[in-house]
Design an enzyme around this catalytic site. Structure first.
Site, PDB file in Angstrom:
ATOM      1  CB  SER A 158       0.307  -7.609  -1.499  1.00  0.00           C
ATOM      2  OG  SER A 158       0.786  -6.621  -0.603  1.00  0.00           O
ATOM      3  CG  ASP A 159       2.332  -2.714  -5.944  1.00  0.00           C
ATOM      4  OD1 ASP A 159       3.053  -1.930  -5.075  1.00  0.00           O
ATOM      5  OD2 ASP A 159       2.385  -2.717  -7.108  1.00  0.00           O
ATOM      6  CD1 TRP A 160       3.885   0.164   0.565  1.00  0.00           C
ATOM      7  CD2 TRP A 160       4.591  -1.567  -0.474  1.00  0.00           C
ATOM      8  NE1 TRP A 160       5.148  -0.371   1.360  1.00  0.00           N
ATOM      9  CE2 TRP A 160       5.521  -1.397   0.388  1.00  0.00           C
ATOM     10  CE3 TRP A 160       4.817  -2.588  -1.631  1.00  0.00           C
ATOM     11  CZ2 TRP A 160       6.683  -1.982   0.429  1.00  0.00           C
ATOM     12  CZ3 TRP A 160       6.052  -3.575  -1.301  1.00  0.00           C
ATOM     13  CH2 TRP A 160       6.884  -2.924  -0.245  1.00  0.00           C
ATOM     14  N   GLY A 187      -1.953  -3.613  -1.950  1.00  0.00           N
ATOM     15  CA  GLY A 187      -2.467  -4.426  -3.388  1.00  0.00           C
ATOM     16  C   GLY A 187      -3.147  -5.953  -2.760  1.00  0.00           C
TER      17      GLY A 187
END
Length: 885
Positions: free
Chosen positions: A255-257, A259
């Site tokens: 994931s993005d942080w 996200g």
């Protein structure tokens, strides 16, 4: 360019170390390198597997010492490896931003940049770099446009391939991002990119597809946004269907942080790793069960076990994700075992050869947009004026997660002074300020005499309170989103940022404070700015969680030393219309400072200087305050009175050269009035030297625009459908992104995609065509330097589709090739290969790739709009359909 040919650079600093401690993320046993992953998976307990679904902290995967499974360390980002801390950043190299890298049109240079970043990542103890970013620059107003290569999917994929190969051939996993259609910052975690199936495939997925096919990135990061109503991190179609089944890719999806937005949906979709942890920053309310610091936000043992019991997910679903984490960890450990199994020591290596390369890379990314009457290079000059707000600015990158602590920075003024030939006088005038926020307080030094500020953490600000932790900052700001010491976790705490500041002027000086928390600023014991007791105003600072600036003024005396003391706390302030904005994971403090400028007098002084010199370089542009993660730009206009300054200076001196430092396009209402324009981008550590090398002719410019520069916002394809509206943004331009829109609408841009001038001229001849099958054609073109200055040249090949019932772009880029340095009168053959990939369009009825039958046209051109030389026509016959790579 060789080291011997270069004027002197700033002094080299000695290697330095930080975080000198044994790594807690591994054991000494290296049996994991040869272990059978499936056998390890079978030995993991359910609890161990659940913990491996998320990060151990912000930058490491979870180790399992019992089975000798190490943790993998990652680092931001696209233009430099920051290391494991925002608050205590190890100094390192900043490359030119990705748009600048793309402007080289040179895959060898981009590959070398990736190789350098691999060394930098390993110097930070990391074996995975969160890069490259290959989102399409749908609009130059996107806050992170500077982080992406280009508006063209083919060029983006070609360059990403070179970058990734440079990283991974040198032992560092790429983490390709942000998958997919993550093109604006407005409501970035909520917005749904509403895009047709065909445009999604041909424009936004295509660079990822090319990179997967040609470089096999070991990891891909899912984006924050939704696509057609579904978060990408929860999209089984995009993660499992496209990436794994259609493309056959077997890497890690992270994931993005922060996200991740669910437990079972994301796991079943194929998001292997949740990144971004939930920390306890304040005492929890009585009705909320406290979370342990360092735990996942979603994939906690309690929630995952609960969903397993409810049969919302199965152990097989968990095993699939954990297996991908294990495979990725093993691949990175095998590539760089000495880094994975070494101590977690972050090193600053200031290598002479890297400085030479950074300077060359920066110079070869500078695009000469205009050059009337041979205003450049700057020859036959005795006095040169450097005017403008960017001349002294040390910023060499855009804002957000791309920022890092540069080991050195050469400003425009410093670079011009160093490179100017002996006997040339260089003089400076501000002309106008252009900041959005007051710049970091320049001239402040820490207790140890190094430029920057000390920041000490306390449990109380009472006199004599012991220091819990001491941060040594490189500038007057701090972002604490990677944590505070364990003893302060879950508590209210306090801090003091301090230093000694020498006033650069006599007169009024303006100071500011922006915070995520609350703060007060004292100068020599006098309260100058209060952002503690005031009703705080929400701002764009600290990833959108901080306040706007609060200001104060003080009369100062040039050369006098002043004590700076900012008292800060994580206790949330009272903020207008945002009562919960303090209850998040980012805490930060930013001290700004700048002289109070008489704006009229500053412009008049610049004009007066311009009249008295042989040539003027006006240094203008943007900064991380204007171009940054977490918000988008409002317009193409340069800040404050920049345009007025350029126009006035150009009227005063006919040899006015404008150097623009920005990550994307800006408007230039004065373009017809100036002699020359150089697009210098954010050029990294050596940006000032690189620009000066081009200005004085040490380097013959060869770069090309990887994006279209529009005259006005209304000409941008995404105009009117750019910001999120009720959580949606309509990609109404469909396939016509960037130059394709200008071709379709017959609009004249300020400067077209692919445009770039040289101090020489080049010609094409002797096109040789080799067709190996129905959909593969190779073009060999002889490029001759027809001028009198040695230089390099990039060839661009464009395709026009056969006439069809389907709509296609008027032309689209098929490939590029760049020569070496050609002496005057010499030639070199370059080759561009057109394959089925460049010919294909997505058939949204058959849901597969297809190629139009009929007569294709091939052009060799100096930019996307001129299509000046038709070199070939060929027919395609037969049925050509496929769904994979």
């Amino acid at each position: 360019m060789t080291a011997a040919a270069l004027p002197p650079s700033p002094p080299l600093s000695s290697p330095s170390l930080s975080k000198v401690s044994p790594s807690p993320w591994h054991t000494g046993d290296r049996s994991f390198l040869d272990a059978d992953v499936d056998a390890l998976l079978a030995q993991l307990t359910r609890t161990e597997k659940i913990t491996m679904l998320a990060g151990a902290d912000w930058w490491h995967t979870v180790p399992v010492p019992r089975l000798n499974i190490p943790g993998v360390k990652m680092s931001d980002g696209p233009n430099g490896a920051r290391g494991a801390s925002f608050a205590e950043q190890t100094a390192g190299i900043a490359l030119p931003c990705e748009t600048a890298l793309a402007a080289t049109f040179n895959t060898d240079l981009v590959h070398a940049a990736g190789s350098l970043l691999a060394r930098e990542a390993k110097d930070r103890g990391a074996v995975a770099l969160l890069a490259p970013t290959i989102n399409i620059q749908r609009s130059p107003l996107g806050g992170r446009s500077f982080e992406s290569f280009t508006e063209d999917p083919i060029l983006s994929g070609i360059l990403a391939t070179a970058y990734i190969n440079g990283l991974q051939e040198n032992g560092v996993s790429a983490v390709l991002k942000h998958y997919v259609a993550n093109d604006i910052e407005h409501e970035r975690t909520a917005v749904s990119s509403e895009v047709s199936e065909r445009a999604l495939r041909e424009v936004y997925l295509r660079p990822f597809q090319i990179a997967v096919a040609d470089s096999n990135p070991l990891a891909i990061m899912s984006s924050y946004n939704r696509v057609n109503g579904e978060h990408v991190s929860e999209s089984k179609e995009l993660l499992d269907g496209v990436l794994r089944k259609q493309w056959g890719w077997d890497g890690l999806v992270m994931s993005d942080w922060f996200g991740t937005y669910s437990v079972d949906t994301a796991i079943k979709a194929g998001q292997d790793l949740e990144v971004g942890i939930l920390r306890k920053w304040h005492p929890a309310p009585a009705d909320i069960t406290p979370q342990m610091p360092g735990t996942a936000k979603w994939r906690t043992p309690y929630l995952v076990e609960h969903l397993l019991a409810a049969r919302k997910i199965s152990e097989r679903d968990i095993d699939a994700c954990v297996r991908n984490v294990l495979v990725w960890a093993q691949r990175t450990a095998r590539m760089s075992p000495e880094t994975v199994y070494g101590d977690d020591i972050e090193v600053t290596n200031d290598r002479p050869e890297d400085r030479v390369f950074l300077r060359e890379l920066g110079a070869k990314s500078n695009v000469l947009l205009k050059n009337e009457n041979k205003a450049l290079p700057l020859t036959n000059v005795k006095r040169v004026a450097v005017i403008g707000p960017r001349a002294l600015d040390k910023t060499c990158f855009g804002g957000g997660s791309a920022q890092l602590n540069c080991s050195y920075v050469v400003t425009v003024l410093e670079g011009i002074k160093q490179v100017a030939p002996e006997g040339v006088s260089v003089e400076y005038s501000l002309g106008t300020s252009s900041h959005k926020m007051l710049p970091y307080l320049d001239g402040i030094v820490r207790d140890d005499g190094v430029a920057g500020a000390d920041m000490r953490l306390y449990t109380t600000l009472a006199p004599g309170a012991p220091v819990v932790h001491h941060y040594r900052r490189e500038a007057s700001h701090v972002l604490l989103n990677d944590g505070v010491p364990d003893s302060l976790q879950g508590k209210n705490w306090f801090a003091v940022m301090s230093g000694t500041w020498t006033a650069p002027i006599t007169g009024a000086y303006e100071f500011s404070l922006a915070v995520c928390g609350r703060a007060k600023l004292y100068v020599d014991g006098q309260l100058v700015v209060d952002n503690w007791d005031v009703l705080q105003t929400p701002g764009e600072t600290f990833f959108g969680h901080g306040t706007s600036e609060e200001f104060g003024r003080l009369d100062v005396v040039a050369g006098k030393e002043y004590s700076i003391r900012a008292e800060f706390s994580n206790i949330p302030g009272v903020m207008k219309d945002a009562p919960d904005v303090g209850q998040i994971c980012n805490f930060g403090l930013r001290i700004g400072g700048f002289p109070v400028v008489d704006k009229d007098a500053a412009i008049e002084a610049a004009v007066a200087l311009a009249k008295d010199v042989d040539a003027v370089v006006v240094a203008v542009g943007l900064s991380p305050d204007w171009e940054s993660e977490s918000y988008d730009r409002a317009s193409l206009v340069l800040p404050q009175r920049t345009n007025e300054l350029v126009a006035r200076v150009a009227a005063a001196n006919p040899r006015t050269v404008v150097a623009v430092q920005s990550g994307s396009a800006v408007s230039m209402p004065w373009v017809d009035d100036v002699a020359a324009v150089v697009q210098a981008w954010y050029g990294g550590n050596a940006s000032g030297l690189a620009l000066a090398d081009v200005l004085f002719g040490n380097v013959n410019p060869s770069a090309r625009l990887p994006i279209t520069f529009p005259v006005r916002e209304e000409d941008i394809a995404a105009h009117g459908n750019f910001r999120s509206a009720n959580g949606k943004v309509l990609y109404s331009e469909d396939l016509a992104v960037g130059y394709k829109w200008f071709l379709e609408r017959k609009l004249t841009p300020l400067f077209p995609f692919g445009h770039g001038l040289s101090y020489s001229t080049f010609g094409y001849s002797g096109v040789e065509v080799s067709r190996t099958d129905e959909t593969t054609v190779e073009y060999s073109v002889a490029v001759t330097n027809t001028g009198d200055v040695a230089g390099s040249h990039s060839v661009q090949v464009y395709l026009s589709s056969p006439v069809s019932n389907l709509a296609h772009p008027v032309r689209h880029l098929a490939g590029i090739a760049t020569t070496g340095i050609l002496a005057p009168g010499t030639s070199e053959r370059v080759v561009v290969k057109v394959t089925r990939r460049e010919l294909a369009h997505w058939d949204d009825l058959l849901h597969s790739w297809s190629i139009e039958n009929g007569k294709w046209k091939v052009f060799v051109s100096d930019d996307a709009l001129s299509a000046e030389q038709l070199v070939h026509k060929f027919d395609v016959r037969g049925r050509h359909e496929w769904s994979g790579l």
